[in-house]
Scaffold this motif. Structure first.
Motif, mmCIF file in Angstrom:
data_model
loop_
_atom_site.group_PDB
_atom_site.id
_atom_site.type_symbol
_atom_site.label_atom_id
_atom_site.label_comp_id
_atom_site.label_asym_id
_atom_site.label_seq_id
_atom_site.Cartn_x
_atom_site.Cartn_y
_atom_site.Cartn_z
ATOM 1 N N TYR A 39 -51.253 49.544 61.212
ATOM 2 C CA TYR A 39 -52.526 49.055 60.520
ATOM 3 C C TYR A 39 -52.452 47.493 60.622
ATOM 4 O O TYR A 39 -53.434 46.792 60.891
ATOM 5 N N GLN A 40 -51.264 46.718 60.431
ATOM 6 C CA GLN A 40 -50.990 45.450 60.511
ATOM 7 C C GLN A 40 -51.519 44.940 61.885
ATOM 8 O O GLN A 40 -51.956 43.723 62.098
ATOM 9 N N ALA A 41 -50.564 45.476 62.698
ATOM 10 C CA ALA A 41 -51.163 45.269 64.308
ATOM 11 C C ALA A 41 -52.638 45.328 64.487
ATOM 12 O O ALA A 41 -52.945 44.455 65.112
ATOM 13 N N TRP A 42 -53.262 46.361 64.050
ATOM 14 C CA TRP A 42 -54.622 46.488 64.117
ATOM 15 C C TRP A 42 -55.454 45.610 63.485
ATOM 16 O O TRP A 42 -56.319 44.917 64.132
ATOM 17 N N ALA A 80 -44.596 53.991 56.162
ATOM 18 C CA ALA A 80 -44.080 52.947 56.658
ATOM 19 C C ALA A 80 -44.677 52.615 58.275
ATOM 20 O O ALA A 80 -45.133 51.249 58.431
ATOM 21 N N PRO A 81 -44.573 53.451 59.060
ATOM 22 C CA PRO A 81 -45.017 53.257 60.344
ATOM 23 C C PRO A 81 -46.810 53.057 60.420
ATOM 24 O O PRO A 81 -47.289 52.594 61.054
ATOM 25 N N ALA A 82 -47.258 53.766 59.561
ATOM 26 C CA ALA A 82 -48.794 53.623 59.440
ATOM 27 C C ALA A 82 -49.131 52.364 59.074
ATOM 28 O O ALA A 82 -50.155 51.728 59.524
ATOM 29 N N LEU A 105 -40.432 61.154 51.530
ATOM 30 C CA LEU A 105 -40.851 61.527 52.882
ATOM 31 C C LEU A 105 -42.428 60.678 52.903
ATOM 32 O O LEU A 105 -42.691 60.357 54.030
ATOM 33 N N ILE A 106 -43.128 60.536 51.732
ATOM 34 C CA ILE A 106 -44.325 59.836 51.833
ATOM 35 C C ILE A 106 -43.942 58.448 52.293
ATOM 36 O O ILE A 106 -44.739 57.803 53.224
ATOM 37 N N PHE A 107 -42.949 57.887 51.854
ATOM 38 C CA PHE A 107 -42.758 56.316 52.065
ATOM 39 C C PHE A 107 -42.311 56.195 53.542
ATOM 40 O O PHE A 107 -42.709 55.554 54.192
ATOM 41 N N VAL A 108 -41.570 57.280 54.083
ATOM 42 C CA VAL A 108 -41.036 57.387 55.461
ATOM 43 C C VAL A 108 -42.182 57.423 56.535
ATOM 44 O O VAL A 108 -42.507 56.718 57.466
ATOM 45 N N ALA A 109 -43.364 58.153 56.032
ATOM 46 C CA ALA A 109 -44.364 58.464 56.787
ATOM 47 C C ALA A 109 -45.503 57.020 56.580
ATOM 48 O O ALA A 109 -46.058 56.962 57.687
#
Length: 149
Positions: free
Chosen positions: A32-35, A26-28, A20-24
């Motif tokens: 962050y990369q886009a920002w 990944a989008p973060a 669950l931590i990995f799944v949460a």
């Protein structure tokens, strides 16, 4: 026959929590990369320097051959010499903001920028780089920039 080994009850919970931590995360990470890319581009195209001198239009401003003119981002740019490189970075943090337009010139001598707010003439000088930024239809120019060709 040997009995099947069973997993400890806590190990399934730890595995599920790690998943669950990995799944949460990944989008973060993607956000962050886009920002970070947006922030890096905005920083690269935000050039500090003294303001370009503004001048009144004159026939000799662009010489006998006339200006080299191109359009970008709803504005028209004219220069006497050199080359140009343009980009459209976004303002804002995690939520993208307005896009602004910026063009760097490697040694224009003279510039004319026509926007919806009018035409403004800049004279950064021969061989001096210049960066023109357009925000809200207003053009500003500083002497300086990293674009070289």
């Amino acid at each position: 026959m040997t009995p099947a080994r069973s997993l400890r009850p806590g190990s399934q919970a730890v595995g599920a929590a790690a998943f669950l931590i990995f799944v949460a995360a990944a989008p973060a990470f993607v956000i962050y990369q886009a920002w970070a890319l947006r922030h890096e581009e905005r920083a690269a195209w935000t050039v500090a320097g003294p303001d370009c001198p503004t001048v009144q239009p004159a026939a000799e401003l662009f010489g006998p051959q006339g200006p080299r003119t191109f359009s970008y981002g709803g504005a028209q740019f004219s220069r006497r010499f050199g080359h140009a490189s343009c980009a459209a970075p976004q303002d804002g943090g995690l939520i993208p903001g307005e896009t602004f337009h910026v063009c760097q010139f490697n040694g224009p001598a003279a510039l004319a920028v026509a926007t919806s707010k009018g035409v403004i003439y800049f004279k950064p000088g021969v061989g001096r780089p210049a960066t023109v930024t357009i925000r809200g239809g207003e053009a500003s120019c500083v002497v300086g920039g990293w674009f070289r060709t």
